[in-house]
Motif scaffolding. Structure first.
Motif, PDB file in Angstrom:
ATOM      1  N   MET A   1      -5.018   5.898   3.977  1.00 36.93           N
ATOM      2  CA  MET A   1      -4.993   4.687   3.164  1.00 36.93           C
ATOM      3  C   MET A   1      -3.977   3.671   3.664  1.00 36.93           C
ATOM      4  N   ARG A   2      -2.911   4.156   4.329  1.00 41.27           N
ATOM      5  CA  ARG A   2      -1.840   3.269   4.767  1.00 41.27           C
ATOM      6  C   ARG A   2      -2.265   2.420   5.960  1.00 41.27           C
TER       7      ARG A   2
ATOM      8  N   GLU B   1      -3.557  12.672   1.771  1.00 43.55           N
ATOM      9  CA  GLU B   1      -4.701  11.749   1.771  1.00 43.55           C
ATOM     10  C   GLU B   1      -4.259  10.299   1.972  1.00 43.55           C
ATOM     11  N   SER B   2      -3.003  10.010   1.667  1.00 45.75           N
ATOM     12  CA  SER B   2      -2.508   8.633   1.822  1.00 45.75           C
ATOM     13  C   SER B   2      -2.449   8.223   3.289  1.00 45.75           C
TER      14      SER B   2
ATOM     15  N   ASP C   1       0.819  -1.213   0.000  1.00 46.04           N
ATOM     16  CA  ASP C   1       0.000   0.000   0.000  1.00 46.04           C
ATOM     17  C   ASP C   1       0.854   1.265   0.000  1.00 46.04           C
TER      18      ASP C   1
ATOM     19  N   GLY D   1       2.408   2.495  -2.313  1.00 46.80           N
ATOM     20  CA  GLY D   1       2.218   3.229  -3.562  1.00 46.80           C
ATOM     21  C   GLY D   1       1.213   4.357  -3.463  1.00 46.80           C
ATOM     22  N   CYS D   2       0.377   4.314  -2.431  1.00 46.79           N
ATOM     23  CA  CYS D   2      -0.642   5.354  -2.311  1.00 46.79           C
ATOM     24  C   CYS D   2      -0.059   6.695  -1.861  1.00 46.79           C
ATOM     25  N   VAL D   3       1.249   6.755  -1.589  1.00 46.67           N
ATOM     26  CA  VAL D   3       1.851   8.027  -1.176  1.00 46.67           C
ATOM     27  C   VAL D   3       1.742   9.077  -2.275  1.00 46.67           C
TER      28      VAL D   3
ATOM     29  N   THR E   1      -4.408  -3.701   3.366  1.00 44.35           N
ATOM     30  CA  THR E   1      -3.330  -4.663   3.096  1.00 44.35           C
ATOM     31  C   THR E   1      -2.697  -5.201   4.377  1.00 44.35           C
TER      32      THR E   1
ATOM     33  N   TYR F   1      -0.793  10.129  -3.396  1.00 49.34           N
ATOM     34  CA  TYR F   1      -1.957  10.956  -3.062  1.00 49.34           C
ATOM     35  C   TYR F   1      -1.644  11.962  -1.959  1.00 49.34           C
TER      36      TYR F   1
END
Length: 316
Positions: free
Chosen positions: A52-53, A48-49, A39, A41-43, A57, A45
């Motif tokens: 998500m982190r 907002e990441s 996860d 890879g969401c950096v 996952t 954003y």
């Protein structure tokens, strides 16, 4: 925790003897120990990441599916090398069941370690978005690095020489790390018990595993702000505390959704944040309110655009 720590755990598990269970066991353990961090890879954003982190996952469904995908890839890779006649002759036979089990063990070690620090982890995602915090280890712990690197190198040297039990140093290294983690759990529990504020956060200190920065709340004339108070093993809580802001804003973080309900970055930050506070700063001659988290001393922040006519002092 950092990926070097995760990788070393997988490597030591292999050196403890698990690598003899099947061919490609070490890749299954080491890559498995890092799998939940896909996860990262969401950096892209940005802020907002943060929301998500360490979520999907790192949760139960990922514990089952990610090792399955890794085991399938490694099994295919072995067959592919065999068809191309590039498969190493000294590689053990590859058993899919063992590959999956080892990848699963490595994968489970990842959330177990991530839970240890104050960043937090959503262990039950997608069934629950609750954050869990261990407050036991700093996200990068050089003492764990040193112990595991020494144990791994020593184990490998004995194995290459064929002069003794090469599994023993790896096992002792893992036992030492588990003992160190348990000691730090006791340190954190003691620091919390000796801090008057029930809501205080025990934040591990880099290098100084015997100390904790206790994040507390302090009252000012018209605001409530965050501060840090150092606790040290054997000395207890210091008399002084350090304010995290020189110019506390009049806005409390709980008010922010009223003014920034359409701001995805603010929503993500507040979902992730454990100790939010707002600081008023002069940026290029313009006074702005900046949302921060006390655990990270402003390393993560969001500028909040609050209309002047909407400002109210939450604690007046």
């Amino acid at each position: 925790m950092d990926n070097l720590t995760h990788s070393l755990v997988g490597a030591l598990l292999g050196q403890a003897g698990l690598k003899r269970r099947t061919g490609l066991a070490m890749p299954a353990l080491i890559f498995g120990a890092n799998l939940p961090d896909i996860d990262a890879g969401c950096v892209v954003y940005g802020i907002e990441s943060l929301a998500m982190r360490r979520g999907l996952t790192h949760g139960p469904i990922a514990w089952v599916l990610l090792p399955l995908l890794l085991a399938g890839f490694l099994w295919w890779f072995d067959r592919w090398q065999a068809t191309r006649r590039t498969r190493p002759e000294d590689r053990l036979p590859v058993h899919f069941g063992w590959l999956y089990l080892l990848a699963f063990v490595g994968c489970l070690s990842h959330p177990a370690l991530d839970w240890m620090n104050s960043y937090g982890i959503r262990l039950l995602e997608p069934f629950s978005s609750r954050w869990f915090y261990g407050d036991t280890l700093f996200i990068i712990d050089v003492w764990i690095w040193a112990a595991m690197i020494f144990a791994f190198v020593f184990s490998r040297r004995i194995e290459k020489r064929g002069t003794g039990n090469w599994r023993r140093p790896a096992l002792l290294g893992l036992v030492a790390v588990l003992g160190y983690i348990n000691f730090n759990m006791v340190v954190t529990a003691t620091a919390r018990a000796q801090t008057p504020q029930a809501e205080a956060i025990a934040s591990p200190v880099p290098l100084a595993f015997w100390a904790r920065d206790m994040i507390i709340e302090v009252d000012g004339p018209i605001y409530r702000g965050k501060a840090k108070q150092r606790w040290t093993l054997g000395q207890g809580l210091s008399d002084d505390y350090t304010l995290l802001t020189d110019q506390p804003a009049c806005i409390h973080p709980l008010q922010l959704p009223m003014f920034a309900h359409d701001d995805a970055e603010v929503r993500a930050f507040l979902f992730w944040s454990r100790a939010p506070y707002v600081e008023r700063e002069d940026r290029d001659g313009r006074m702005v309110d900046v949302l921060k988290d006390a655990r990270f001393d402003g390393r993560f922040e969001v500028e909040v655009d609050v209309p002047a006519e909407a400002e109210e002092c939450y604690f007046e």
